[in-house]
Design an enzyme around this catalytic site. Structure first.
Site, short mmCIF file in Angstrom:
data_model
loop_
_atom_site.label_atom_id
_atom_site.label_comp_id
_atom_site.label_asym_id
_atom_site.label_seq_id
_atom_site.Cartn_x
_atom_site.Cartn_y
_atom_site.Cartn_z
N ASP A 58 3.70 0.86 -1.52
CA ASP A 58 4.32 -0.32 -2.15
C ASP A 58 3.49 -0.88 -3.30
OD1 ASP A 58 2.22 -1.48 -0.71
OD2 ASP A 58 3.32 -3.37 -0.49
N ASP A 110 -0.15 3.10 -5.56
CA ASP A 110 0.60 4.16 -4.91
C ASP A 110 1.55 4.87 -5.87
OD1 ASP A 110 -0.47 3.49 -2.36
OD2 ASP A 110 0.95 1.83 -2.22
N ASP A 112 0.88 4.81 3.03
CA ASP A 112 -0.10 3.81 2.60
C ASP A 112 -0.29 2.81 3.75
OD1 ASP A 112 -1.70 2.20 0.81
OD2 ASP A 112 0.03 0.87 0.70
#
Length: 623
Positions: A504, A508, A310
């Site tokens: 995080d 996600d 990410d």
């Protein structure tokens, strides 16, 4: 709850087996062999009963593992009166089961409260009063008050003039956004500005955040189960054991020969060495700030070949930072920053707080601002040390100065904060969500550990993603992804090998649950991502992945070494037993010696020293 029951059952079986063995040995020493045999049988039968049930369940799933050898050895030893040998095998087997159960439950937190980030109650306007109501009582059309710092509990529409929202946990967009009257708000967004009214458009169960929760649950249910390292050796060893035992019985007509072979063949090097090495690896990884939720995730962490990252809060810091300061009117950079930060002390806006933090990091003194007036979402005006100061968007400052915008344009993924002093432009602060320091070196280190593909997956805009990753040499960049699209990316990458996903945010969590290994940034990440992940980085530094993967790889190598040596010695013992050189009890004792050796070797995992240690823990303390 199932994991807790399994752990307690494993501990109970080990206690029963060990007690039976100990009591029997005491009775044997006291000259009561018949009672000793009964004690040994009493210690073996509960272990054998549970083992038979587990084997039956495994066969129904189509699995054939080494537990069958342990069941055969205990059963044969009891049938032919070798109760001491059966008791020794029961203790070894239940001990291995307990260790494996301990490894599974050591760091596992149940995903029981994924909605913990959303408040349990909401504040609803009713006539001229405010009332607190449970989340499930919110109805479409209700008007909710969302205070500063509150998380929107449901999807809705802004009813006030404007709302300043942090949607980074949902979309990956690191900078707060400003929404006007009538614009849509996603549940899970955090109010970064003044309180505003929210008109409910969907019930809590149908909102964006609840949809992400369901997506996580679906991803976890569809995730391929991780196989134990021991099971991958099972078929060959099981076949060899049965062949040698059957041949010994057929050639000699003595069933005790077959019992001795089965006892020696009890796969304790697999049952014991693997969990010991992996539990040691878990403990060692934790010392480097990497919490791995069990032995199976550690095994898979050692085999990862594809990494999906990410952006916001993972590859980048997730907070706006000053990347440059442009001055005007003869002011110096520190002066422009000092004026802006001093005035911004009066604001709770995330960008204002970031400016204040940057000034303090430079050691600048910040006078207390006077007569501050804040225009929500636009900027502030006030006095700092006798100077009239303006801080805010370029349009806001230019308008207050009676000038046109000076043409300063924010680069992709950045925002410009204008500063005016005493009626004239003083400069601009250019802010952006910057890459974490050392990111390029980190990615190079990951490739040296066997990661073949590294991709970026973000909900942010394509231009922002490209600007951030331009010089990183990634194998792919996927932008503007929704949570379900991230899951699809994880699943599609499995054709290239085991996949690890690092993130995080709430958005996600489904991808973390779907990946072979999900890694969450636990220091500042969302609770949802930490609970859905297999690995949590306890400090806010992505370079923790390096020692984590190294420890996993070395622990797995040590486990394999222990298994290879232990099984080799067991095969030699099986052959000796087949030729009559070992009785069942002698075979059990030999197996105990082999076990001690492989366990001592497995404990070397406690001393693993990774080449890549990442940011020192003292520089990044555990939360």
């Amino acid at each position: 709850m199932n994991a807790l029951i399994h752990n307690r059952l494993a501990a109970l079986l080990l206690a029963v087996a060990a007690l039976g063995l100990a009591v029997g040995l005491v009775l044997l020493a006291a000259g009561m062999p018949e009672r000793a045999a009964l004690a040994w049988v009493a210690g073996v039968l509960p272990v054998l009963a549970v083992l038979v049930v587990e084997i039956g369940r495994s066969l129904l799933r189509g699995d054939l593992g080494l537990d069958i050898v342990a069941a055969l050895s205990m059963s044969a030893a009891l049938v032919f009166g070798e109760t001491l040998a059966a008791a020794v095998v029961a203790v070894m087997y239940s001990g291995g089961t307990f260790l494996e159960s301990f490894a599974e439950g050591r760091a596992r937190r149940e995903m029981s409260d994924l909605l913990s980030r959303v408040p349990r109650v909401a504040t609803r306007r009713r006539a001229d009063t405010l009332e607190e109501i449970p989340l499930d009582d919110i109805a479409i059309g209700d008007l909710l008050l969302i205070r500063h710092g509150d998380v929107a509990p449901v999807d809705g529409m802004v009813e006030s003039e404007q709302a300043i929202l942090d949607q980074s946990a949902l979309t990956g967009e690191s900078l707060p956004i400003r929404l006007g009257r009538g614009e849509d708000v996603m549940s899970g967004s955090t109010n970064s500005g003044d309180a505003f009214d929210l008109r409910v458009k969907r019930r809590a169960a149908d909102s964006t955040y609840a949809g992400i929760v369901r997506l996580v649950e679906t991803a976890q249910a569809s995730k391929a189960p991780m196989s134990r390292l021991a099971d991958r050796w099972s078929m060959l060893f099981l076949l060899a054991t049965i062949v040698i035992a059957a041949a010994a019985w057929a050639q000699t007509g003595d069933p005790i020969r077959a019992v001795a072979v089965l006892v020696v063949a009890t796969p304790c090097p697999l049952i014991l060495a693997v969990p010991v090495a992996l539990v040691a690896g878990l403990s060692r990884a934790a010392r480097f700030g990497v919490l791995i939720k069990g032995a199976k995730p550690l095994e898979w962490l050692a085999r990862i070949t594809t990494l999906i990252l990410d952006k916001t809060g993972t590859l980048t810091d997730g907070r706006p930072q000053i990347v440059s300061i442009e001055t005007a009117g003869g002011w110096r950079e520190d002066q422009v920053l000092q004026f802006a930060a001093a005035l911004d002390q009066a604001s709770k806006h995330p960008i204002a707080q970031a400016i204040v933090e940057a000034a303090r990091a430079r050691g600048l003194s910040l006078p207390v601002p006077q007569r501050v007036v804040e225009t929500a979402g636009e900027g502030l005006a006030g006095e700092v040390a006798g100077h009239a100061v303006l801080v805010g968007g370029a349009g806001f400052v230019a308008g207050r100065l009676g000038q046109g915008a000076n043409g300063t344009v924010a680069a992709t993924g950045s925002v410009v904060v204008a500063v005016g002093v005493d009626g004239r432009p003083a400069g601009h602060l250019v802010m952006a969500d910057a890459l974490r320091p050392g990111t390029a070196e980190l990615l190079a280190g990951l490739r040296s550990l066997g990661i073949e593909r590294i991709l970026l997956a973000t909900g942010d805009r394509r231009a922002v993603a490209d600007a951030i990753t331009r010089d990183l040499g990634l194998d792919g960049v996927r932008s503007e992804l929704t949570p379900d699209q991230k899951v699809l990316l994880v699943l599609s990458e499995r054709k290239n090998g085991p996949v690890m996903m690092v993130g995080d945010g709430v958005n996600d969590a489904p991808a973390l649950a779907a990946a072979d290994i999900g890694v969450a940034m636990g220091a500042r990440g969302a609770a949802a991502s930490a609970e859905a992940a297999d690995v949590v980085l306890l400090v806010d530094h992505l370079d923790r992945l390096l020692p984590g993967i190294e420890v996993a790889q070395r622990a797995r190598q040590i486990a394999l070494q222990s298994v290879a040596v232990g099984i080799g010695l067991s095969v030699i013992g099986m052959i000796a037993a087949a030729f009559g050189y070992l009785s069942p009890v002698e075979g059990a004792l030999l197996q105990e010696l082999i076990d001690v050796g492989v366990i001592l070797n497995a404990l070397r995992a406690l001393k693993i020293r990774p080449v890549h240690t990442g940011t020192p823990l003292e520089a990044a303390p555990l939360p």
